[in-house]
Design a protein around this motif. Structure first.
Motif, PDB file in Angstrom:
ATOM      1  N   GLY A  71       0.808  -1.209   0.000  1.00  0.00           N
ATOM      2  CA  GLY A  71       0.000   0.000   0.000  1.00  0.00           C
ATOM      3  C   GLY A  71       0.840   1.257   0.000  1.00  0.00           C
ATOM      4  O   GLY A  71       2.073   1.208  -0.003  1.00  0.00           O
ATOM      5  N   GLU A  72       0.156   2.384   0.014  1.00  0.00           N
ATOM      6  CA  GLU A  72       0.798   3.692   0.052  1.00  0.00           C
ATOM      7  C   GLU A  72       0.763   4.211   1.481  1.00  0.00           C
ATOM      8  O   GLU A  72      -0.272   4.152   2.152  1.00  0.00           O
ATOM      9  N   VAL A  73       1.905   4.714   1.951  1.00  0.00           N
ATOM     10  CA  VAL A  73       1.982   5.276   3.298  1.00  0.00           C
ATOM     11  C   VAL A  73       1.138   6.548   3.346  1.00  0.00           C
ATOM     12  O   VAL A  73       1.395   7.502   2.614  1.00  0.00           O
ATOM     13  N   VAL A  74       0.106   6.534   4.198  1.00  0.00           N
ATOM     14  CA  VAL A  74      -0.751   7.712   4.333  1.00  0.00           C
ATOM     15  C   VAL A  74      -0.515   8.436   5.659  1.00  0.00           C
ATOM     16  O   VAL A  74      -0.911   9.586   5.816  1.00  0.00           O
ATOM     17  N   GLU A  75       0.151   7.747   6.600  1.00  0.00           N
ATOM     18  CA  GLU A  75       0.454   8.380   7.884  1.00  0.00           C
ATOM     19  C   GLU A  75       1.567   7.590   8.561  1.00  0.00           C
ATOM     20  O   GLU A  75       1.671   6.377   8.397  1.00  0.00           O
ATOM     21  N   VAL A  76       2.423   8.310   9.307  1.00  0.00           N
ATOM     22  CA  VAL A  76       3.431   7.660  10.139  1.00  0.00           C
ATOM     23  C   VAL A  76       3.220   8.116  11.572  1.00  0.00           C
ATOM     24  O   VAL A  76       2.661   9.183  11.815  1.00  0.00           O
ATOM     25  N   ASN A  77       3.647   7.302  12.507  1.00  0.00           N
ATOM     26  CA  ASN A  77       3.482   7.623  13.922  1.00  0.00           C
ATOM     27  C   ASN A  77       4.655   8.499  14.367  1.00  0.00           C
ATOM     28  O   ASN A  77       5.648   8.007  14.901  1.00  0.00           O
ATOM     29  N   ALA A  78       4.522   9.806  14.138  1.00  0.00           N
ATOM     30  CA  ALA A  78       5.593  10.745  14.457  1.00  0.00           C
ATOM     31  C   ALA A  78       5.925  10.753  15.949  1.00  0.00           C
ATOM     32  O   ALA A  78       7.043  11.109  16.330  1.00  0.00           O
ATOM     33  N   ASP A  79       4.994  10.347  16.802  1.00  0.00           N
ATOM     34  CA  ASP A  79       5.263  10.294  18.243  1.00  0.00           C
ATOM     35  C   ASP A  79       6.452   9.400  18.552  1.00  0.00           C
ATOM     36  O   ASP A  79       7.188   9.631  19.510  1.00  0.00           O
ATOM     37  N   LEU A  80       6.651   8.353  17.739  1.00  0.00           N
ATOM     38  CA  LEU A  80       7.737   7.405  17.991  1.00  0.00           C
ATOM     39  C   LEU A  80       9.110   8.015  17.733  1.00  0.00           C
ATOM     40  O   LEU A  80      10.103   7.554  18.296  1.00  0.00           O
ATOM     41  N   GLU A  81       9.184   9.025  16.886  1.00  0.00           N
ATOM     42  CA  GLU A  81      10.475   9.642  16.597  1.00  0.00           C
ATOM     43  C   GLU A  81      11.022  10.337  17.837  1.00  0.00           C
ATOM     44  O   GLU A  81      12.215  10.298  18.103  1.00  0.00           O
ATOM     45  N   GLY A  82      10.137  10.948  18.624  1.00  0.00           N
ATOM     46  CA  GLY A  82      10.569  11.613  19.850  1.00  0.00           C
ATOM     47  C   GLY A  82      10.543  10.710  21.066  1.00  0.00           C
ATOM     48  O   GLY A  82      11.254  10.937  22.041  1.00  0.00           O
ATOM     49  N   ALA A  83       9.719   9.677  21.008  1.00  0.00           N
ATOM     50  CA  ALA A  83       9.559   8.760  22.145  1.00  0.00           C
ATOM     51  C   ALA A  83       9.450   7.325  21.640  1.00  0.00           C
ATOM     52  O   ALA A  83       8.385   6.719  21.684  1.00  0.00           O
ATOM     53  N   PRO A  84      10.577   6.753  21.140  1.00  0.00           N
ATOM     54  CA  PRO A  84      10.533   5.406  20.569  1.00  0.00           C
ATOM     55  C   PRO A  84      10.134   4.332  21.579  1.00  0.00           C
ATOM     56  O   PRO A  84       9.669   3.256  21.205  1.00  0.00           O
ATOM     57  N   GLY A  85      10.269   4.618  22.859  1.00  0.00           N
ATOM     58  CA  GLY A  85       9.869   3.666  23.891  1.00  0.00           C
ATOM     59  C   GLY A  85       8.385   3.370  23.877  1.00  0.00           C
ATOM     60  O   GLY A  85       7.930   2.411  24.506  1.00  0.00           O
ATOM     61  N   GLY A  86       7.615   4.162  23.132  1.00  0.00           N
ATOM     62  CA  GLY A  86       6.184   3.909  22.986  1.00  0.00           C
ATOM     63  C   GLY A  86       5.916   2.531  22.398  1.00  0.00           C
ATOM     64  O   GLY A  86       4.877   1.926  22.643  1.00  0.00           O
ATOM     65  N   VAL A  87       6.876   2.019  21.633  1.00  0.00           N
ATOM     66  CA  VAL A  87       6.746   0.677  21.064  1.00  0.00           C
ATOM     67  C   VAL A  87       6.723  -0.347  22.203  1.00  0.00           C
ATOM     68  O   VAL A  87       5.920  -1.276  22.199  1.00  0.00           O
ATOM     69  N   ASN A  88       7.594  -0.165  23.192  1.00  0.00           N
ATOM     70  CA  ASN A  88       7.639  -1.088  24.323  1.00  0.00           C
ATOM     71  C   ASN A  88       6.405  -0.949  25.205  1.00  0.00           C
ATOM     72  O   ASN A  88       5.909  -1.948  25.733  1.00  0.00           O
ATOM     73  N   GLU A  89       5.921   0.266  25.351  1.00  0.00           N
ATOM     74  CA  GLU A  89       4.791   0.518  26.251  1.00  0.00           C
ATOM     75  C   GLU A  89       3.475  -0.015  25.707  1.00  0.00           C
ATOM     76  O   GLU A  89       2.645  -0.499  26.466  1.00  0.00           O
ATOM     77  N   ASP A  90       3.263   0.082  24.391  1.00  0.00           N
ATOM     78  CA  ASP A  90       1.975  -0.307  23.816  1.00  0.00           C
ATOM     79  C   ASP A  90       2.165  -0.736  22.362  1.00  0.00           C
ATOM     80  O   ASP A  90       1.686  -0.082  21.448  1.00  0.00           O
ATOM     81  N   ALA A  91       2.887  -1.852  22.175  1.00  0.00           N
ATOM     82  CA  ALA A  91       3.241  -2.304  20.823  1.00  0.00           C
ATOM     83  C   ALA A  91       2.023  -2.541  19.944  1.00  0.00           C
ATOM     84  O   ALA A  91       2.050  -2.287  18.745  1.00  0.00           O
ATOM     85  N   MET A  92       0.947  -3.031  20.535  1.00  0.00           N
ATOM     86  CA  MET A  92      -0.240  -3.377  19.752  1.00  0.00           C
ATOM     87  C   MET A  92      -1.262  -2.233  19.686  1.00  0.00           C
ATOM     88  O   MET A  92      -2.342  -2.394  19.140  1.00  0.00           O
ATOM     89  N   GLY A  93      -0.900  -1.084  20.224  1.00  0.00           N
ATOM     90  CA  GLY A  93      -1.815   0.060  20.226  1.00  0.00           C
ATOM     91  C   GLY A  93      -1.114   1.319  19.762  1.00  0.00           C
ATOM     92  O   GLY A  93      -0.845   1.504  18.581  1.00  0.00           O
TER      93      GLY A  93
END
Length: 125
Positions: A71-93
């Motif tokens: 598919g075509e990228v329509v949005e990226v989770n810019a929050d992760l660029e400043g706070a990559p730990g968000g992946v650990n906190e809520d990987a499925m959300g």
């Protein structure tokens, strides 16, 4: 209602209409350890199923995140660029990486449902 599917590389995809949200599973983030950096694609980029969609770096390793669907990228989770730990906190959300405008919904049939993925992970232990 959205459906969620999984790859054998521990990515998940949640589809709502023709938009697919992509991230990594709890199992994947546990294996990586503390995520310290996330590299996301440009909005507008077209990604084919199986191609690299993002890069995750942790204290243990760097790992590619592969697109479970095309598919075509329509949005990226810019929050992760400043706070990559968000992946650990809520990987499925809230720790999702990209949203893709689906180009071929039939690709979802090749992916595992929740029960199949759970069995797959249990088989890895």
């Amino acid at each position: 209602m959205s459906e969620i599917r999984f790859t054998d590389q521990h990515e998940w995809v949640r589809v709502d209409g023709d938009v697919a949200t992509v991230g990594i599973t709890d199992y994947a983030q546990e294996q990586l350890g503390d995520v310290v950096y996330v590299e996301l694609p440009e909005v507008g980029k077209t990604i084919a199923q199986g191609d690299e969609a993002a890069v995750v770096e942790s204290v243990k390793a760097a790992s590619e995140v592969y697109a479970p669907v095309s598919g075509e990228v329509v949005e990226v989770n810019a929050d992760l660029e400043g706070a990559p730990g968000g992946v650990n906190e809520d990987a499925m959300g809230k720790g999702w990486f990209v949203k893709l405008k689906l180009s071929d919904k039939s690709e979802l049939a090749k992916l595992m449902d929740e029960d199949a993925y759970k069995s797959f992970v249990e088989g890895l232990a």
